[in-house]
Design a protein around this motif. Structure first.
Motif, mmCIF file in Angstrom:
data_model
loop_
_atom_site.group_PDB
_atom_site.id
_atom_site.type_symbol
_atom_site.label_atom_id
_atom_site.label_comp_id
_atom_site.label_asym_id
_atom_site.label_seq_id
_atom_site.Cartn_x
_atom_site.Cartn_y
_atom_site.Cartn_z
ATOM 1 N N TYR A 47 0.841 -1.198 0.000
ATOM 2 C CA TYR A 47 0.000 0.000 0.000
ATOM 3 C C TYR A 47 0.877 1.248 0.000
ATOM 4 N N GLN A 90 -0.011 3.968 4.204
ATOM 5 C CA GLN A 90 -0.173 2.982 5.270
ATOM 6 C C GLN A 90 -1.585 2.958 5.838
ATOM 7 N N MET A 116 -3.894 0.304 4.476
ATOM 8 C CA MET A 116 -3.559 -1.088 4.759
ATOM 9 C C MET A 116 -4.737 -1.804 5.413
#
Length: 562
Positions: free
Chosen positions: A40, A43, A46
């Motif tokens: 990703y 973050q 994610m």
């Protein structure tokens, strides 16, 4: 670019540009050590680790779910790794008659895949999860069409994590406020599997009360192909190819608005397909049609060389009406190529190996090939980050194979189509076209960025590309300059999915067939003909400037009246 990551249970791993596979949304995917690694960019996007743990309840190996968490150098989770399946095909490829014929996929095979797909959906439900966005790009067929794989599993609904993303074309209008059910998954599966049998979305085709572009409204209104006033394009298969148990189920889903699981198919043997009259008018009045060649078998692939017709059927290869001693395997891609004499060679691509045979049935050799295509009197093979040009010279009763390096290509993010190779170079789309023997051009086409390339064909200086984005399909028509360094482009938005079916005459006039129209164009000048006698499933080609098309067991000649 080199990025060092840590894969849970595997250890530290270095990712390079050669490992790149694709990008989309908020993540990029790399391939390493038999794993597809999703990273990703942000973050915050994610998938929660808790959701990954809940997805592990799905035990079906056909569901390519997160297997290992991926961490950056600071031990923060930035993605996950899953099993990688190479040389797969998006499920939408199997919707078209032309693709099934080219790869020798029978309706028995379709039945086997439908059975396996519905068992996987049931296994997901048994794990207390729901797929929700069960669309034709989130299901892949294996290289030999023996299995289906379900991807983009991070969007599934689990006990603690609800799903809200879904493609409009498979969304159940009975569901409100994203309160998905097992029944809504079965509605989506009914749409996909129906297209595998018949070749059209069950809410598309003609209807006197709706314009062609209003098919989403037909979904809302529940007006499907089973409505008495509905008509279907000529490219569709008849309903009689569907096993009676499933045909009844489709009517329960699309006519009676039931939301129930499908029956088991049991014996996947199909009934003999009886042609169905879909009441479609064909514009034969503007063409002079005549039989060019008639075979005793339905023709899959055809190759005309020096006025002689070579073609493949589901059970063999023929020279005119004489069967050659060559066996055609189910699920193998067939490629013809001329030699220096009157008899061509024929190649069969399967399991990353291209087997070349003489028309006498004699083995010429095998070529390692991730993918392959025909152009310029050669077969171009892709393997190990290189594209090679393979030509064949006949000397007496022997055929000699000559290999010449053509170009460097991406290792994973690449796909060969008819006459053109599409490459995703770290999110930037390129087309690689060998436009003459010994000459290759790789062209950056920024208009294709962000699209998933599903099909393409290039002939002479014209290339047509079909791509998908946000649940819709787009057609790109490119015309290149003689040295292939510049091009003009025309974009057709929100088109129906159909294999690209193109031929270009020696005069430069191009003919493109879709399911219910043909475009006759040269540069920006375009003429559209509705309801022609041939469509996207009727392979078109030209012999010395005369248009031909394949119709079941016939090769027809079509000349436009003056």
């Amino acid at each position: 670019m080199t990025k060092t990551i840590t894969i849970e249970g595997v250890g530290k791993t270095k990712l390079t540009d050669n490992d790149y596979l694709a990008s989309g949304g908020q993540a990029s995917v790399y391939v390493k050590g038999g794993l597809a690694i999703k990273i990703y960019e942000d973050q915050k996007q994610m998938i929660p680790v808790e959701k990954i743990n809940e997805l592990k309840a799905i035990k079906d190996v056909s569901v390519l779910k997160p297997k290992h968490i991926v961490y950056d150098a600071k031990s923060k989770p930035i993605g996950y790794a899953m099993d990688f399946k190479k040389n797969t095909h998006p499920l939408c490829k199997l919707f078209t008659k032309s693709f099934r014929k080219k790869n020798n996929i029978s309706f028995d095979k379709v039945g086997e895949l439908v059975m396996k797909g519905q068992q996987t959906v049931q296994n997901v439900h048994d794990a207390n999860c729901r797929i929700v966005d069960l669309n034709e790009l989130n299901v892949l067929a294996s290289n030999r069409f023996a299995s289906l794989f379900f991807i983009d599993v991070d969007s599934y609904q689990t006990p603690s994590y609800k799903a809200d993303a879904i493609m409009e074309s498979i969304r159940d209008r009975q569901i409100k406020d994203n309160k998905w059910t097992d029944g809504s998954d079965w509605f989506s599966f009914a749409i996909l599997s129906f297209q595998m049998w018949v070749g059209i979305h069950p809410y598309k085709g003609g209807h006197p009360d709706y314009a062609k572009k209003d098919w989403l409204q037909r979904m809302t209104d529940g007006v499907s192909v089973f409505d008495p006033k509905a008509t279907l394009p000529k490219a569709c298969s008849p309903f009689s190819v569907i096993p009676p148990s499933h045909l009844k189920w489709y009517k329960e889903i699309f006519v009676n608005n039931a939301r129930i699981a499908p029956p088991q198919l049991g014996d996947t043997s199909m009934l003999i397909a009886v042609p169905t009259n879909f009441n479609i008018k064909t514009a034969v009045g503007i063409f002079d049609l005549s039989d060019y060649f008639v075979s005793e078998k339905e023709i899959n692939e055809v190759f005309n060389f020096m006025g002689i017709s070579f073609y493949s059927t589901k059970d063999g290869v023929y020279k005119d009406k004489a069967k050659l001693p060559i066996v055609v395997e189910s699920g193998a891609k067939t490629i013809f190529c001329e030699t220096s004499s009157i008899s061509p060679v024929v190649g069969f691509l399967k399991d990353e190996m291209l087997s070349i045979k003489d028309t006498s049935g004699k083995d010429i050799g095998e070529i390692a090939a991730q993918d392959a295509m025909y152009r310029n009197g050669c077969i171009y093979t892709i393997h190990g980050g290189k594209m090679n040009e393979n030509s064949f010279v006949r000397n007496g009763d022997k055929v000699f194979h000559k290999v010449r390096y053509a170009a460097n290509v991406m290792t994973h993010a690449i796909k060969a189509f008819d006459g053109v190779v599409a490459q995703d170079m770290l999110g930037k789309q390129h087309l690689t076209i060998p436009y003459e023997q010994g000459k290759v051009s790789t062209i950056r086409v920024k208009e294709l960025d962000g699209y998933k390339i599903l099909d393409a064909q290039s002939e002479r200086n014209v290339c047509v590309v079909l791509g998908s984005k946000k649940g819709k399909y787009f057609r790109f028509v490119l015309t290149f300059s003689p040295d292939y360094d510049t091009f003009s482009i025309r974009i057709e938005k929100d088109v129906d999915y159909a294999d690209v079916n193109l031929t270009v005459l020696p005069t430069g006039i191009a003919i493109l067939a879709t399911d219910d129209q043909i475009e006759i164009f040269k540069g920006a000048n375009v003429k559209v003909v509705d309801n022609p006698p041939f469509d996207s499933s009727s392979r078109i080609f030209n012999v010395n400037g005369t248009l031909h098309y394949v119709e079941d067991n016939k090769i027809m000649t079509a000349k436009m009246k003056k």
